[in-house]
Design an enzyme around this catalytic site. Structure first.
Site, PDB file in Angstrom:
ATOM      1  CB  CYS A   3      -0.902   0.009   1.227  1.00  0.00           C
ATOM      2  SG  CYS A   3      -1.732   1.590   1.472  1.00  0.00           S
ATOM      3  CG  HIS A  45      -4.305  -0.503   4.958  1.00  0.00           C
ATOM      4  ND1 HIS A  45      -3.832   0.172   3.849  1.00  0.00           N
ATOM      5  CD2 HIS A  45      -5.255  -1.353   4.509  1.00  0.00           C
ATOM      6  CE1 HIS A  45      -4.458  -0.272   2.768  1.00  0.00           C
ATOM      7  NE2 HIS A  45      -5.331  -1.199   3.146  1.00  0.00           N
ATOM      8  CG  HIS A  97      -3.992   4.090   3.540  1.00  0.00           C
ATOM      9  ND1 HIS A  97      -2.982   3.382   4.183  1.00  0.00           N
ATOM     10  CD2 HIS A  97      -4.359   5.072   4.404  1.00  0.00           C
ATOM     11  CE1 HIS A  97      -2.759   3.913   5.377  1.00  0.00           C
ATOM     12  NE2 HIS A  97      -3.577   4.953   5.539  1.00  0.00           N
ATOM     13  CG  HIS A  99      -6.769   9.389   0.322  1.00  0.00           C
ATOM     14  ND1 HIS A  99      -6.874   8.079  -0.091  1.00  0.00           N
ATOM     15  CD2 HIS A  99      -7.083  10.143  -0.754  1.00  0.00           C
ATOM     16  CE1 HIS A  99      -7.219   8.043  -1.367  1.00  0.00           C
ATOM     17  NE2 HIS A  99      -7.366   9.295  -1.789  1.00  0.00           N
TER      18      HIS A  99
HETATM   19  P1  5GP Z   1      -7.853   9.242  -4.887  1.00  0.00           P
HETATM   20  O1  5GP Z   1      -7.979   9.276  -6.382  1.00  0.00           O
HETATM   21  O2  5GP Z   1      -7.671   7.825  -4.387  1.00  0.00           O
HETATM   22  O3  5GP Z   1      -8.961   9.951  -4.142  1.00  0.00           O
HETATM   23  O4  5GP Z   1      -6.561  10.082  -4.545  1.00  0.00           O
HETATM   24  C1  5GP Z   1      -5.283   9.556  -4.552  1.00  0.00           C
HETATM   25  C2  5GP Z   1      -4.334  10.735  -4.594  1.00  0.00           C
HETATM   26  O5  5GP Z   1      -3.054  10.273  -4.213  1.00  0.00           O
HETATM   27  C3  5GP Z   1      -4.186  11.376  -5.973  1.00  0.00           C
HETATM   28  O6  5GP Z   1      -4.539  12.758  -5.894  1.00  0.00           O
HETATM   29  C4  5GP Z   1      -2.721  11.160  -6.318  1.00  0.00           C
HETATM   30  O7  5GP Z   1      -2.147  12.258  -7.016  1.00  0.00           O
HETATM   31  C5  5GP Z   1      -2.084  10.959  -4.957  1.00  0.00           C
HETATM   32  N1  5GP Z   1      -0.904  10.107  -4.959  1.00  0.00           N
HETATM   33  C6  5GP Z   1      -0.780   8.900  -5.561  1.00  0.00           C
HETATM   34  N2  5GP Z   1       0.443   8.391  -5.355  1.00  0.00           N
HETATM   35  C7  5GP Z   1       1.108   9.313  -4.596  1.00  0.00           C
HETATM   36  C8  5GP Z   1       2.436   9.357  -4.069  1.00  0.00           C
HETATM   37  O8  5GP Z   1       3.255   8.446  -4.236  1.00  0.00           O
HETATM   38  N3  5GP Z   1       2.774  10.459  -3.329  1.00  0.00           N
HETATM   39  C9  5GP Z   1       1.890  11.484  -3.120  1.00  0.00           C
HETATM   40  N4  5GP Z   1       2.324  12.524  -2.388  1.00  0.00           N
HETATM   41  N5  5GP Z   1       0.638  11.469  -3.609  1.00  0.00           N
HETATM   42  C10 5GP Z   1       0.253  10.399  -4.340  1.00  0.00           C
HETATM   43 ZN    ZN Z   2      -2.328   1.497   3.661  1.00  0.00          ZN
END
Ligand code: 5GP
Ligand code: ZN
Length: 113
Positions: A3, A45, A97, A99
């Site tokens: 993850c 997690h 995970h 957020h």
């Molecule tokens: P989701 O689409 O799941 O709501 O948001 C995931 C977010 O995580 C995205 O905005 C993406 O840019 C961010 N993200 C993905 N991988 C990484 C990473 O390795 N580092 C950071 N800082 N952000 C990440």
């Molecule tokens: Zn996780």
């Protein structure tokens, strides 16, 4: 566990940390969708909101208080900011995970796409 956010929380993958303690991490999104784009995660997690339990109540409450405190300290957010949580694939969740996105520094659209 494979993850990416667990690895970021553990410091195994670098991130630009805005706040951290034993239970919470707030860091900059790697691909920002607004001038300010932070991600707030619990260290535990939890895949999605569907997996929350009563035992997560305090950590989640503190996560929101911290987001509010950080927003209050950022001049770009003085006129407002948005908190978004994508829950499940169809909602746009790509990292499983849980957020919260904290966005600001530009005018937000409503309804979101
Ligand atoms: P989701 O689409 O799941 O709501 O948001 C995931 C977010 O995580 C995205 O905005 C993406 O840019 C961010 N993200 C993905 N991988 C990484 C990473 O390795 N580092 C950071 N800082 N952000 C990440
Ligand atoms: Zn996780």
């Amino acid at each position: 566990m494979d993850c990416i956010f667990c690895k970021i929380f553990a410091g195994e993958i670098p991130s630009e940390v805005v706040y951290r303690d034993d239970d919470i991490l707030i860091f900059k999104d790697i691909d920002p969708k607004a001038p300010v784009h932070l991600l707030a995660i619990p260290g535990k997690h939890i895949e999605s909101l569907n997996d929350l339990t009563e035992s997560d109540t305090e950590v989640l409450g503190r996560l929101f208080i911290k987001m509010k405190d950080i927003a209050a300290d950022l001049p770009e957010l003085k006129n407002g900011y948005r908190i978004v949580q994508n829950n499940g694939k169809e909602a746009g969740q790509t990292v499983f995970h849980m957020h919260f996105h904290l966005f600001g520094g530009r005018r937000m659209m409503w309804p979101p796409g």
